[in-house]
Design a protein around this motif. Structure first.
Motif, PDB file in Angstrom:
ATOM      1  N   LEU A 114       0.852  -1.197   0.000  1.00 47.23           N
ATOM      2  CA  LEU A 114       0.000   0.000   0.000  1.00 47.23           C
ATOM      3  C   LEU A 114       0.888   1.248   0.000  1.00 47.23           C
ATOM      4  CD1 LEU A 114      -2.890   1.176   0.184  1.00 47.23           C
ATOM      5  CD2 LEU A 114      -2.608   1.190   2.678  1.00 47.23           C
ATOM      6  N   ARG A 115       0.721   2.081  -1.032  1.00 51.41           N
ATOM      7  CA  ARG A 115       1.564   3.276  -1.174  1.00 51.41           C
ATOM      8  C   ARG A 115       0.969   4.459  -0.417  1.00 51.41           C
ATOM      9  NH1 ARG A 115       5.306   5.152  -5.052  1.00 51.41           N
ATOM     10  NH2 ARG A 115       5.077   3.233  -6.239  1.00 51.41           N
ATOM     11  N   ILE A 116       1.825   5.141   0.335  1.00 54.95           N
ATOM     12  CA  ILE A 116       1.402   6.364   1.024  1.00 54.95           C
ATOM     13  C   ILE A 116       1.560   7.527   0.048  1.00 54.95           C
ATOM     14  CG2 ILE A 116       1.979   7.949   2.912  1.00 54.95           C
ATOM     15  CD1 ILE A 116       3.018   5.391   4.418  1.00 54.95           C
ATOM     16  N   ARG A 117       0.534   8.367  -0.013  1.00 56.29           N
ATOM     17  CA  ARG A 117       0.556   9.491  -0.960  1.00 56.29           C
ATOM     18  C   ARG A 117       0.820  10.831  -0.300  1.00 56.29           C
ATOM     19  NH1 ARG A 117       1.521   8.028  -6.067  1.00 56.29           N
ATOM     20  NH2 ARG A 117       0.398   6.132  -6.544  1.00 56.29           N
ATOM     21  N   GLY A 118       0.478  10.928   0.987  1.00 53.31           N
ATOM     22  CA  GLY A 118       0.698  12.209   1.659  1.00 53.31           C
ATOM     23  C   GLY A 118       0.354  12.121   3.133  1.00 53.31           C
ATOM     24  N   VAL A 119       0.759  13.140   3.892  1.00 53.03           N
ATOM     25  CA  VAL A 119       0.429  13.184   5.317  1.00 53.03           C
ATOM     26  C   VAL A 119       0.006  14.604   5.673  1.00 53.03           C
ATOM     27  CG1 VAL A 119       2.058  11.354   5.929  1.00 53.03           C
ATOM     28  CG2 VAL A 119       2.809  13.700   6.068  1.00 53.03           C
ATOM     29  N   PHE A 129      -2.510   9.537   4.116  1.00 51.33           N
ATOM     30  CA  PHE A 129      -3.359   9.294   2.949  1.00 51.33           C
ATOM     31  C   PHE A 129      -2.688   8.278   2.034  1.00 51.33           C
ATOM     32  CE2 PHE A 129      -3.889  13.623   4.452  1.00 51.33           C
ATOM     33  CZ  PHE A 129      -5.268  13.695   4.650  1.00 51.33           C
ATOM     34  N   CYS A 130      -3.435   7.238   1.691  1.00 53.06           N
ATOM     35  CA  CYS A 130      -2.849   6.157   0.893  1.00 53.06           C
ATOM     36  C   CYS A 130      -3.631   5.951  -0.402  1.00 53.06           C
ATOM     37  CB  CYS A 130      -2.878   4.853   1.689  1.00 53.06           C
ATOM     38  SG  CYS A 130      -1.935   4.937   3.203  1.00 53.06           S
ATOM     39  N   ASP A 131      -3.069   5.100  -1.258  1.00 51.57           N
ATOM     40  CA  ASP A 131      -3.742   4.740  -2.511  1.00 51.57           C
ATOM     41  C   ASP A 131      -5.150   4.209  -2.225  1.00 51.57           C
ATOM     42  OD1 ASP A 131      -1.841   5.433  -4.282  1.00 51.57           O
ATOM     43  OD2 ASP A 131      -1.110   3.409  -4.691  1.00 51.57           O
ATOM     44  N   GLY A 132      -6.037   4.388  -3.172  1.00 51.39           N
ATOM     45  CA  GLY A 132      -7.402   3.859  -3.051  1.00 51.39           C
ATOM     46  C   GLY A 132      -8.232   4.663  -2.063  1.00 51.39           C
ATOM     47  N   GLY A 133      -7.748   5.867  -1.704  1.00 52.74           N
ATOM     48  CA  GLY A 133      -8.500   6.736  -0.794  1.00 52.74           C
ATOM     49  C   GLY A 133      -8.465   6.280   0.659  1.00 52.74           C
ATOM     50  N   GLN A 134      -7.624   5.314   0.976  1.00 52.27           N
ATOM     51  CA  GLN A 134      -7.567   4.850   2.373  1.00 52.27           C
ATOM     52  C   GLN A 134      -6.840   5.880   3.247  1.00 52.27           C
ATOM     53  OE1 GLN A 134      -6.979   0.584   3.274  1.00 52.27           O
ATOM     54  NE2 GLN A 134      -6.210   0.462   1.194  1.00 52.27           N
ATOM     55  N   GLY A 146      12.218   6.146   3.187  1.00 55.74           N
ATOM     56  CA  GLY A 146      13.442   6.060   2.398  1.00 55.74           C
ATOM     57  C   GLY A 146      13.627   7.160   1.366  1.00 55.74           C
ATOM     58  N   ALA A 147      14.613   6.928   0.496  1.00 56.07           N
ATOM     59  CA  ALA A 147      15.022   7.944  -0.476  1.00 56.07           C
ATOM     60  C   ALA A 147      13.919   8.275  -1.482  1.00 56.07           C
ATOM     61  CB  ALA A 147      16.256   7.448  -1.217  1.00 56.07           C
ATOM     62  N   SER A 148      13.051   7.298  -1.758  1.00 62.06           N
ATOM     63  CA  SER A 148      12.026   7.541  -2.784  1.00 62.06           C
ATOM     64  C   SER A 148      10.669   7.870  -2.169  1.00 62.06           C
ATOM     65  CB  SER A 148      11.873   6.290  -3.661  1.00 62.06           C
ATOM     66  OG  SER A 148      11.306   5.248  -2.879  1.00 62.06           O
ATOM     67  N   GLY A 149      10.617   8.010  -0.866  1.00 63.33           N
ATOM     68  CA  GLY A 149       9.331   8.207  -0.183  1.00 63.33           C
ATOM     69  C   GLY A 149       8.814   9.637  -0.275  1.00 63.33           C
ATOM     70  N   VAL A 150       7.679   9.876   0.384  1.00 59.25           N
ATOM     71  CA  VAL A 150       7.040  11.198   0.288  1.00 59.25           C
ATOM     72  C   VAL A 150       7.224  12.045   1.549  1.00 59.25           C
ATOM     73  CG1 VAL A 150       5.274  10.460  -1.342  1.00 59.25           C
ATOM     74  CG2 VAL A 150       4.799  10.278   1.093  1.00 59.25           C
ATOM     75  N   VAL A 151       7.458  11.415   2.689  1.00 55.07           N
ATOM     76  CA  VAL A 151       7.423  12.182   3.943  1.00 55.07           C
ATOM     77  C   VAL A 151       8.576  13.191   4.021  1.00 55.07           C
ATOM     78  CG1 VAL A 151       7.306  12.075   6.458  1.00 55.07           C
ATOM     79  CG2 VAL A 151       6.281  10.239   5.111  1.00 55.07           C
ATOM     80  N   GLY A 152       9.796  12.739   3.722  1.00 54.18           N
ATOM     81  CA  GLY A 152      10.947  13.641   3.792  1.00 54.18           C
ATOM     82  C   GLY A 152      10.874  14.717   2.725  1.00 54.18           C
ATOM     83  N   ARG A 153      10.604  14.286   1.529  1.00 55.83           N
ATOM     84  CA  ARG A 153      10.636  15.201   0.381  1.00 55.83           C
ATOM     85  C   ARG A 153       9.467  16.180   0.427  1.00 55.83           C
ATOM     86  NH1 ARG A 153      10.593  11.427  -4.035  1.00 55.83           N
ATOM     87  NH2 ARG A 153       8.380  11.722  -3.874  1.00 55.83           N
ATOM     88  N   GLU A 154       8.251  15.663   0.589  1.00 58.03           N
ATOM     89  CA  GLU A 154       7.077  16.534   0.453  1.00 58.03           C
ATOM     90  C   GLU A 154       6.681  17.205   1.760  1.00 58.03           C
ATOM     91  OE1 GLU A 154       3.975  14.506  -1.669  1.00 58.03           O
ATOM     92  OE2 GLU A 154       5.369  13.974  -3.279  1.00 58.03           O
ATOM     93  N   TYR A 155       6.733  16.472   2.873  1.00 55.53           N
ATOM     94  CA  TYR A 155       6.250  17.068   4.128  1.00 55.53           C
ATOM     95  C   TYR A 155       7.338  17.901   4.814  1.00 55.53           C
ATOM     96  CZ  TYR A 155       3.317  17.475   8.252  1.00 55.53           C
ATOM     97  OH  TYR A 155       2.542  17.975   9.271  1.00 55.53           O
ATOM     98  N   PHE A 156       8.620  17.499   4.619  1.00 59.54           N
ATOM     99  CA  PHE A 156       9.724  18.237   5.249  1.00 59.54           C
ATOM    100  C   PHE A 156      10.495  19.097   4.246  1.00 59.54           C
ATOM    101  CE2 PHE A 156      10.363  16.813   9.687  1.00 59.54           C
ATOM    102  CZ  PHE A 156       9.328  15.889   9.763  1.00 59.54           C
ATOM    103  N   GLY A 157      10.227  18.929   2.967  1.00 57.33           N
ATOM    104  CA  GLY A 157      10.907  19.738   1.953  1.00 57.33           C
ATOM    105  C   GLY A 157      12.394  19.435   1.828  1.00 57.33           C
ATOM    106  N   LEU A 158      12.815  18.213   2.165  1.00 56.67           N
ATOM    107  CA  LEU A 158      14.229  17.876   2.028  1.00 56.67           C
ATOM    108  C   LEU A 158      14.583  17.709   0.543  1.00 56.67           C
ATOM    109  CD1 LEU A 158      14.775  15.454   5.041  1.00 56.67           C
ATOM    110  CD2 LEU A 158      15.052  17.922   4.911  1.00 56.67           C
ATOM    111  N   ASP A 159      15.849  17.968   0.242  1.00 56.35           N
ATOM    112  CA  ASP A 159      16.258  18.046  -1.160  1.00 56.35           C
ATOM    113  C   ASP A 159      16.772  16.690  -1.670  1.00 56.35           C
ATOM    114  OD1 ASP A 159      17.286  18.631  -3.627  1.00 56.35           O
ATOM    115  OD2 ASP A 159      18.547  20.305  -2.950  1.00 56.35           O
ATOM    116  N   PRO A 160      16.018  16.035  -2.575  1.00 54.44           N
ATOM    117  CA  PRO A 160      16.459  14.717  -3.060  1.00 54.44           C
ATOM    118  C   PRO A 160      17.743  14.775  -3.875  1.00 54.44           C
ATOM    119  CG  PRO A 160      14.510  15.445  -4.272  1.00 54.44           C
ATOM    120  CD  PRO A 160      14.753  16.466  -3.204  1.00 54.44           C
TER     121      PRO A 160
END
Ligand SMILES: Cc1cc2nc3c(=O)[nH]c(=O)nc-3n(C[C@H](O)[C@H](O)[C@H](O)COP(=O)(O)OP(=O)(O)OC[C@H]3O[C@@H](n4cnc5c(N)ncnc54)[C@H](O)[C@@H]3O)c2cc1C
Length: 391
Positions: A114-119, A129-134, A146-160
């Motif tokens: 199950l992929r996480i899309r946002g927090v 918030f996950c795929d399928g509206g869960q 990890g490196a490809s996840g959403v929490v660091g990049r999108e929620y914390f604005g860390l630079d990939p």
């Protein structure tokens, strides 16, 4: 409502899920993959891991390394071996699955695939918030996707882009058989600001190359091809499949591991040693500390996670800053560095103690600096004095 949700179940996430579930909290771990899953990685864990593990990992170890055969641009080979181990080699599908099973046994609820899309945070809880509206809610969230996840990049604005870029392959042993076991192969100079490696496992060699993304540019495949086609150990072996991945090494802008009720551990927080690119040990260590901070906040009924930030500053970032200085020394001048260690193996022998967790990086750096300075290598000495001051 969970006490904690763990986003991503690699070594960081599984350790956090295990630690919090063991303490009796209601934990949900979510990962987009189904385990066991492959992870592009050298899979060498420094022996200092033994100091921080709560359970046995022996069954997952494929090889023990007692030092390395070093090369410069795949030539000038030299063995610097020790009578004590420096690292344990694992295959990540097996190792990560073992850690996840420990978390499940401890009582953590787990959703795989199950992929996480946002927090988002609000009203005293975090929503995932996950795929399928869960959607799932918890008092706290650990970002360990990890490196490809959403929490660091999108929620914390860390630079990939603050990362090393890599190519890896798992290469079955050839006719040379297993004569190469019990050591690592490390190559300096084959890629800008990084190194190449061959880490022997039971049935294959994990081969890879990684260098600073900005300095490597688009040429990582070229460096990899040159490395594997010229390294003696790989002669005659066939490489069918390659993987590209990034190593989110520490950078000073990443030193913001807490935002409200969300806390980062492992690769998500760029908690990777910038000299070696070692991340498994730090994923486990930081996940344990993040879990302790959450446990304390849950018990106190507040949302104060600042103790984690203070711990990181003292215990981890200080080490990483010293490792950054070592990287500048070694990777900006790999030929010179190689000549130094060729002349004086004791430098690497002593660095093995850093890998074992017996000496701090800055102490090693200062020792190596003074040692080189005291040698009658005038050129080296002048060069060092012009560029580097002791830590
Ligand atoms: C080429 C290479 C070689 C390396 N070699 C070594 C080495 O030899 N030794 C070492 O110590 N370190 C090494 N590292 C670093 C090491 O692989 C990482 O530091 C380590 O995996 C960090 O663990 P983690 O749990 O933080 O993240 P990961 O292991 O990346 O786990 C993150 C998890 O999150 C999941 N996930 C991602 N996005 C989502 C999402 N949107 N929703 C749900 N789940 C998600 C993933 O499926 C994954 O299971 C290497 C890295 C690379 C790239």
């Amino acid at each position: 409502m969970y006490d904690a949700i763990i986003a991503g179940l690699g070594p960081a996430g599984s350790t956090a899920a295990y630690t919090l579930a063991t303490k009796g909290w209601k934990v949900l771990g979510i990962d987009k993959a189904r385990f066991p899953r492959y992870k592009s990685c050298g899979g060498c864990i420094s022996t200092k891991i033994e100091r921080i593990l709560d359970f046995d990992i022996k069954e997952t170890l494929e090889e023990t390394a007692f030092g390395a055969t070093f090369t410069y641009k795949t030539g000038r080979a030299m063995d610097i071996l020790s009578d004590r181990p420096v690292g344990y080699n694992v295959m990540r599908d097996v190792f990560d699955n073992h850690l996840l099973n420990k978390a499940k046994e401890a009582g953590a609820e787990v959703i795989e695939g199950l992929r996480i899309r946002g927090v988002a945070e609000g009203g005293g809880f975090v929503t995932v918030f996950c795929d399928g509206g869960q959607e799932f809610r918890a008092k706290f969230l650990i970002g360990s996707d990890g490196a490809s996840g959403v929490v660091g990049r999108e929620y914390f604005g860390l630079d990939p882009k603050e990362a090393a870029i890599s190519i890896t392959a798992e290469v079955p042993y050839g006719p040379a058989g297993k004569t190469v076991q019990n050591r690592l192969f490390i190559d300096f100079g084959s890629i800008p600001f990084g190194y190449g490696w061959i880490f022997p496992k039971k049935d294959c060699l994990s081969v890879g190359i990684a260098g600073d993304a900005a300095k490597v540019g688009g040429r990582v495949k070229d460096y990899f091809n040159e490395f594997v086609s010229t390294h003696e150990t790989l002669k005659g072996l066939k490489i069918d499949h390659r993987d590209g991945w990034t190593v989110p090494v520490f950078y000073s802008g990443a030193a913001t591991p807490v935002r409200g009720r969300v806390i980062l551990a492992g690769d998500t927080g760029h908690l990777v040693d910038p000299f070696l690119g070692e991340g498994i040990y730090y994923a486990i260590r930081t996940a344990k500390a993040a879990s302790v901070a959450i446990d304390t906040a849950l018990k106190a009924g507040d949302a104060d996670l600042s103790a984690y930030k203070e711990w990181l500053e003292k215990e981890v970032y200080a080490e990483f800053r010293a490792a950054e200085k070592l990287s500048d020394l070694v990777y900006n001048h790999p030929r010179l560095w190689y000549s130094i260690i060729e002349k004086d193996h004791e430098i690497m022998q002593r660095y093995y103690n850093v890998i074992r967790g017996e000496e701090a990086v800055d102490s090693f750096y200062n020792w190596a600096y003074n040692k080189v300075k005291s040698k009658p290598w005038k050129v080296l000495r002048r060069w060092l004095e012009s560029r580097f001051m002791p830590a």
